[in-house]
Design a protein around this motif. Structure first.
Motif, mmCIF file in Angstrom:
data_model
loop_
_atom_site.group_PDB
_atom_site.id
_atom_site.type_symbol
_atom_site.label_atom_id
_atom_site.label_comp_id
_atom_site.label_asym_id
_atom_site.label_seq_id
_atom_site.Cartn_x
_atom_site.Cartn_y
_atom_site.Cartn_z
ATOM 1 N N ASP A 1 -46.003 -2.080 -30.090
ATOM 2 C CA ASP A 1 -44.488 -1.650 -30.982
ATOM 3 C C ASP A 1 -44.796 -0.410 -31.637
ATOM 4 N N SER B 1 -41.550 1.839 -31.631
ATOM 5 C CA SER B 1 -40.721 2.398 -33.186
ATOM 6 C C SER B 1 -40.212 3.708 -33.712
ATOM 7 N N THR C 1 -36.911 5.568 -33.625
ATOM 8 C CA THR C 1 -36.581 6.696 -34.434
ATOM 9 C C THR C 1 -36.261 8.305 -34.264
#
Length: 61
Positions: free
Chosen positions: A34, A38, A42
Motif C-alpha cells: 500500500d 501510494s 504521489t
C-alpha cells in the motif's frame, strides 16, 4: 510452527486459521504494498520535484 488450516463450507474455502506471527508477516507485506502504490501515485501527481540536497538547504538543515 502451527499449520495453516482451511475451513470449507459446501466444499468451498470459507476461512483460514493460521499462526499469528505468519498473519503479522502478511499484514506487513500488505502495508508495504500500500505504501509503495501510494508513493507511485504521489509521484505521478506531482510535476515539481526538489532534490534532497536542495530541500535541506531550503529548510536550513
Amino acid at each position: 510452527m502451527i499449520k495453516t488450516h482451511v475451513i470449507e463450507e459446501n466444499g468451498k474455502p470459507f476461512a483460514v486459521i493460521m499462526d499469528y506471527n505468519e498473519y503479522l508477516k502478511y499484514k506487513e507485506i500488505e502495508q508495504d504494498r500500500d505504501d509503495y502504490y501510494s508513493a507511485v501515485e504521489t509521484k505521478l501527481k506531482n510535476k515539481k520535484w526538489v532534490t534532497h540536497k536542495d530541500l535541506k538547504n531550503k529548510l536550513g538543515i
